[in-house]
Enzyme design. Structure first.
Site, mmCIF file in Angstrom:
data_model
loop_
_atom_site.group_PDB
_atom_site.id
_atom_site.type_symbol
_atom_site.label_atom_id
_atom_site.label_comp_id
_atom_site.label_asym_id
_atom_site.label_seq_id
_atom_site.Cartn_x
_atom_site.Cartn_y
_atom_site.Cartn_z
ATOM 1 N N ASP A 90 0.847 -1.191 0.000
ATOM 2 C CA ASP A 90 0.000 0.000 0.000
ATOM 3 C C ASP A 90 0.883 1.242 0.000
ATOM 4 O OD1 ASP A 90 -2.254 1.693 0.159
ATOM 5 O OD2 ASP A 90 -3.278 0.322 1.533
ATOM 6 N N HIS A 125 -13.718 -1.161 -5.707
ATOM 7 C CA HIS A 125 -14.817 -0.185 -5.737
ATOM 8 C C HIS A 125 -14.327 1.251 -5.582
ATOM 9 C CE1 HIS A 125 -15.843 -0.068 -1.097
ATOM 10 N NE2 HIS A 125 -14.638 0.379 -1.358
#
Length: 339
Positions: free
Chosen positions: A197, A245
């Site tokens: 990340d 999403h």
């Protein structure tokens, strides 16, 4: 009189009343006061919380109606749900998610603007690189604790729905605070995991990993799948939990191509999301999360299991399957195996 009535519309209109009642009760430490099976009368609770009699009465009635409290003789106690999720210190404490949503609710006042402009309402896309481009430590702290809370329980349900025991190394792309990796490694002792990340997330993940005592099995690697040419290699499973999403379809498909390239033959990608049905008419939690993506991202929306399945097949994954479970952050996972 027969035919439709506006009653269900009234429930939509007043829906936020229930949320604000929950947020206020949490802020007042009502559930903490009743922790451990304590039973207190309305008068005792009013005295402990510092509330007048009328305010105490309406709060307790509202919380009982919402399934957060139950009567016990002349007193009140937490329901099992409130005891498990709304008392600080519990493993899957959900209060941080409630507080974060309460603090950020103002962005939804700009929903019509977001719909008209197709731009996020919770941050300024023209002057910020992302929602994380902020000097507000309260927001960042609130955000990560909220995501950790939701992701931990969601990962626990995912671990029940899909057997990770055949896998030895998991890459959690966009793994944030490390909640999913920590939960899965706790459930599967032979599993090792890496959180991949942005640096801002990895700093939080490093702290959570240290707190978990799993530092020997979980690490965090700084990276950005939008600009890095490849994902880290050497993993037989890749998890995308509430990641796709956040982005538009081209970005999502590009990430799946990176996953396919990084996995060995037989490797699995796991897409854990609130999935829309094939008709894109529900369920409501998935559809409304799509609205939340409109408010908070530049290109995100919620997708259906059919769309994810198509993306996987067109990327080169086979044996595409869907598993179902009930969790706050996902209602299922779409899995693809690299041929």
């Amino acid at each position: 009189m027969t035919g439709p009535t506006p009653t269900s519309l009234m429930r939509l209109v007043t829906g936020f009343w229930g949320f604000k009642t929950l947020a206020a009760a949490l802020e007042l430490e009502l559930f903490a006061t009743l922790a451990g099976g304590r039973i207190r009368s309305a008068a005792e609770l009013g005295a402990e919380l510092g509330l007048p009699e009328r305010a105490t009465d309406v709060l307790l009635a509202a919380c009982a109606s919402l399934g957060l409290l139950e009567r016990a003789g002349d007193g009140y106690r937490n329901t099992p749900q409130a005891e498990q999720f709304l008392v600080p210190g519990q493993r899957y404490y959900f209060g941080d998610q409630v507080r974060h949503a309460d603090r950020r609710a103002g962005a939804w006042q700009r929903l019509t603007e977001a719909l008209r402009t197709d731009q996020p309402a919770s941050w300024e896309a023209g002057s910020q690189d992302s929602v994380f481009d902020t000097d507000d430590p309260q927001f960042l702290g609130s955000f990560w604790e909220a995501m950790h809370s939701t992701s931990s329980f969601t990962a626990a349900r995912l671990a029940e729905a899909y057997d990770f025991s055949p896998h030895t190394r998991l890459l959690d792309v966009g793994g944030g605070s490390g909640a999913c990796a920590i939960e899965l490694c706790r459930r599967y002792p032979s599993l090792r995991a890496t959180i991949y990340d942005l640096p801002v997330a990895c700093r939080v993940a490093d702290e959570k990993i240290a707190e978990s005592g799993l530092g020997g099995r979980i690490d965090a690697v700084r990276g950005d799948f939008r600009s890095d040419p490849a994902l880290p290699p050497g993993y037989d499973a890749i998890l995308l939990s509430s990641i796709l999403h956040d982005w538009d379809e081209p970005t999502g498909r590009a990430l799946l191509r990176l996953c396919h390239a990084a996995l060995p033959a037989g490797g699995v990608v796991v897409i854990s999301e609130l999935l829309l049905n094939p008709e894109r008419t529900g369920p409501a939690d998935a559809a409304l999360m799509g609205m939340n993506m409109l408010v908070n991202t530049e290109g995100g929306r919620n997708y259906s299991e059919t769309e994810y399945s198509q993306w996987l097949r067109e990327t080169g994954f086979g044996e595409v399957t869907v598993v179902r479970f009930d969790a706050p952050g996902a209602n299922g996972a779409v899995l693809g195996v690299k041929q």
